[in-house]
Design a protein around this motif. Sequence first.
Motif, PDB file in Angstrom:
ATOM      1  N   VAL A 119      39.518  23.468  -3.118  1.00 40.08           N
ATOM      2  CA  VAL A 119      39.176  22.182  -2.517  1.00 40.08           C
ATOM      3  C   VAL A 119      39.056  21.122  -3.612  1.00 40.08           C
ATOM      4  O   VAL A 119      39.523  19.985  -3.453  1.00 40.08           O
ATOM      5  N   CYS A 120      38.442  21.484  -4.735  1.00 43.49           N
ATOM      6  CA  CYS A 120      38.331  20.553  -5.865  1.00 43.49           C
ATOM      7  C   CYS A 120      39.713  20.114  -6.350  1.00 43.49           C
ATOM      8  O   CYS A 120      39.934  18.933  -6.640  1.00 43.49           O
ATOM      9  N   PHE A 121      40.638  21.062  -6.455  1.00 40.32           N
ATOM     10  CA  PHE A 121      42.007  20.736  -6.871  1.00 40.32           C
ATOM     11  C   PHE A 121      42.658  19.762  -5.886  1.00 40.32           C
ATOM     12  O   PHE A 121      43.333  18.809  -6.284  1.00 40.32           O
ATOM     13  N   GLN A 122      42.469  20.028  -4.596  1.00 36.09           N
ATOM     14  CA  GLN A 122      43.075  19.184  -3.567  1.00 36.09           C
ATOM     15  C   GLN A 122      42.523  17.758  -3.644  1.00 36.09           C
ATOM     16  O   GLN A 122      43.277  16.783  -3.620  1.00 36.09           O
ATOM     17  N   VAL A 123      41.192  17.633  -3.731  1.00 34.90           N
ATOM     18  CA  VAL A 123      40.565  16.311  -3.787  1.00 34.90           C
ATOM     19  C   VAL A 123      40.984  15.584  -5.059  1.00 34.90           C
ATOM     20  O   VAL A 123      41.324  14.393  -5.027  1.00 34.90           O
ATOM     21  N   ASP A 138      35.360  21.691 -15.984  1.00 39.83           N
ATOM     22  CA  ASP A 138      35.749  23.058 -15.636  1.00 39.83           C
ATOM     23  C   ASP A 138      34.872  24.040 -16.408  1.00 39.83           C
ATOM     24  O   ASP A 138      34.996  24.169 -17.622  1.00 39.83           O
ATOM     25  N   SER A 139      33.990  24.754 -15.702  1.00 36.05           N
ATOM     26  CA  SER A 139      33.064  25.677 -16.370  1.00 36.05           C
ATOM     27  C   SER A 139      33.556  27.113 -16.381  1.00 36.05           C
ATOM     28  O   SER A 139      32.970  27.963 -17.051  1.00 36.05           O
ATOM     29  N   GLY A 140      34.626  27.388 -15.638  1.00 30.69           N
ATOM     30  CA  GLY A 140      35.091  28.763 -15.532  1.00 30.69           C
ATOM     31  C   GLY A 140      36.474  29.003 -16.089  1.00 30.69           C
ATOM     32  O   GLY A 140      37.081  30.048 -15.841  1.00 30.69           O
ATOM     33  N   ASN A 141      36.988  28.009 -16.838  1.00 37.18           N
ATOM     34  CA  ASN A 141      38.341  28.113 -17.395  1.00 37.18           C
ATOM     35  C   ASN A 141      39.369  28.379 -16.300  1.00 37.18           C
ATOM     36  O   ASN A 141      40.310  29.143 -16.474  1.00 37.18           O
ATOM     37  N   SER A 142      39.149  27.707 -15.150  1.00 37.12           N
ATOM     38  CA  SER A 142      40.008  27.954 -13.989  1.00 37.12           C
ATOM     39  C   SER A 142      40.884  26.758 -13.614  1.00 37.12           C
ATOM     40  O   SER A 142      41.618  26.816 -12.626  1.00 37.12           O
ATOM     41  N   PHE A 143      40.803  25.676 -14.399  1.00 37.61           N
ATOM     42  CA  PHE A 143      41.626  24.510 -14.084  1.00 37.61           C
ATOM     43  C   PHE A 143      43.100  24.861 -14.259  1.00 37.61           C
ATOM     44  O   PHE A 143      43.502  25.417 -15.289  1.00 37.61           O
ATOM     45  N   SER A 144      43.898  24.525 -13.248  1.00 38.50           N
ATOM     46  CA  SER A 144      45.316  24.900 -13.253  1.00 38.50           C
ATOM     47  C   SER A 144      46.210  23.684 -13.037  1.00 38.50           C
ATOM     48  O   SER A 144      46.343  23.210 -11.903  1.00 38.50           O
ATOM     49  N   PRO A 145      46.835  23.165 -14.091  1.00 38.96           N
ATOM     50  CA  PRO A 145      47.779  22.056 -13.930  1.00 38.96           C
ATOM     51  C   PRO A 145      48.938  22.417 -13.004  1.00 38.96           C
ATOM     52  O   PRO A 145      49.441  21.561 -12.266  1.00 38.96           O
ATOM     53  N   THR A 146      49.336  23.679 -13.030  1.00 34.40           N
ATOM     54  CA  THR A 146      50.424  24.133 -12.151  1.00 34.40           C
ATOM     55  C   THR A 146      50.026  24.003 -10.683  1.00 34.40           C
ATOM     56  O   THR A 146      50.821  23.562  -9.845  1.00 34.40           O
ATOM     57  N   ASN A 303      37.412  22.653  10.819  1.00 32.61           N
ATOM     58  CA  ASN A 303      38.336  23.621  10.225  1.00 32.61           C
ATOM     59  C   ASN A 303      39.477  22.869   9.536  1.00 32.61           C
ATOM     60  O   ASN A 303      39.888  21.792   9.977  1.00 32.61           O
ATOM     61  N   PHE A 304      39.987  23.437   8.451  1.00 35.74           N
ATOM     62  CA  PHE A 304      41.096  22.809   7.746  1.00 35.74           C
ATOM     63  C   PHE A 304      41.882  23.892   7.010  1.00 35.74           C
ATOM     64  O   PHE A 304      41.416  25.021   6.823  1.00 35.74           O
ATOM     65  N   MET A 305      43.086  23.519   6.594  1.00 37.53           N
ATOM     66  CA  MET A 305      43.962  24.463   5.886  1.00 37.53           C
ATOM     67  C   MET A 305      44.127  24.019   4.446  1.00 37.53           C
ATOM     68  O   MET A 305      44.389  22.846   4.169  1.00 37.53           O
ATOM     69  N   ILE A 306      43.952  24.949   3.513  1.00 35.03           N
ATOM     70  CA  ILE A 306      44.203  24.674   2.112  1.00 35.03           C
ATOM     71  C   ILE A 306      45.659  25.011   1.818  1.00 35.03           C
ATOM     72  O   ILE A 306      46.096  26.149   2.030  1.00 35.03           O
ATOM     73  N   PRO A 307      46.455  24.036   1.362  1.00 34.76           N
ATOM     74  CA  PRO A 307      47.891  24.294   1.143  1.00 34.76           C
ATOM     75  C   PRO A 307      48.144  25.282   0.017  1.00 34.76           C
ATOM     76  O   PRO A 307      47.337  25.444  -0.877  1.00 34.76           O
TER      77      PRO A 307
END
Length: 307
Positions: A119-123, A138-146, A303-307
């Motif tokens: 959701v953070c990536f989408q926003v 990013d506290s979990g080294n999970s940021f993904s530019p891809t 309800n919503f869909m995460i692409p």
Amino acid sequence: MGTLKSLKEIDVNFQQFCASHGILSIEDFLIHDVKSLVESAEKLSNSDQLKQGVNQLMCILETHHQPWMNGLALLEDRQQKKHYLSTGFESFDVLLQGGLREGHVTELVGPSSSGKTQVCFQVASNVAMKLGSVVFFDSGNSFSPTRIKQIATCVSGSAENQVLQQTLRNIQCHAVFDIYALMNILQQLKLNLKSQTGYQVRLLIVDSISSLIAPVLGGSNSQGYVLMVSVGYLLKELADRHNIAVLVTNHMVSGEGGNLKPALGESWKNIPHVRLQLSWDHASTSCVRILRHPHIASGTSANFMIP
């Protein structure tokens, strides 16, 4: 918060001791390792006096709060300047009557793998592509530019390099692995926003706030509590003064009867203006439910869909 000299209750000897460790302001004290400061004090002849100074400053910070605003000031603040930023999820925006509100801290809580980071990536992608600058902690080294590129392509319906490059350029990512690093960068951001004309941030994301705060909580030392509250008020100050929408994520822990509840306890509970709970039904459909909101009934969901 200001310099230590501005606090009349603080002894001059303690101020000089702090200065010898590069601590000149309250912000310096907050991002300093208090345990090492106490250990340094214990080596000196006036250690009891210095340790008393540490405890006294902690007590002062613990009672620190934002100045009150009257009803008219709050109404004027609501009517002026504050807008909503679209999350990129239509039903999500409808539920929040427009999206994430500028000037507010919105907390997204949910169990592991519920989709908080997605959701953070989408926003972030939506705001960066359409509105402007995003600061992403990013506290979990999970940021993904891809992943950001994939979402931006889906949102824009285009794979044009110019659009994608601008979207990624508008997201400033900071890897932070402890609360001290977060405080340090937030203070620098605060200074930048004050001093740089035309420099504007539309959205600030901390994913996840609980993984940074939880390690310093517990035990008899009150520094963790003070840091948690100080970070909360700093986020609220940045949001309010600079019309930034702030989004933080929080994990869930086991409560009474084994029921899950948001982490960080009652003291943190009062920091966010809006608290949302995210869940996933394992059928590619996510659900967001309002736990607290200034003017929307708790329990309302979408309800919503995460692409």
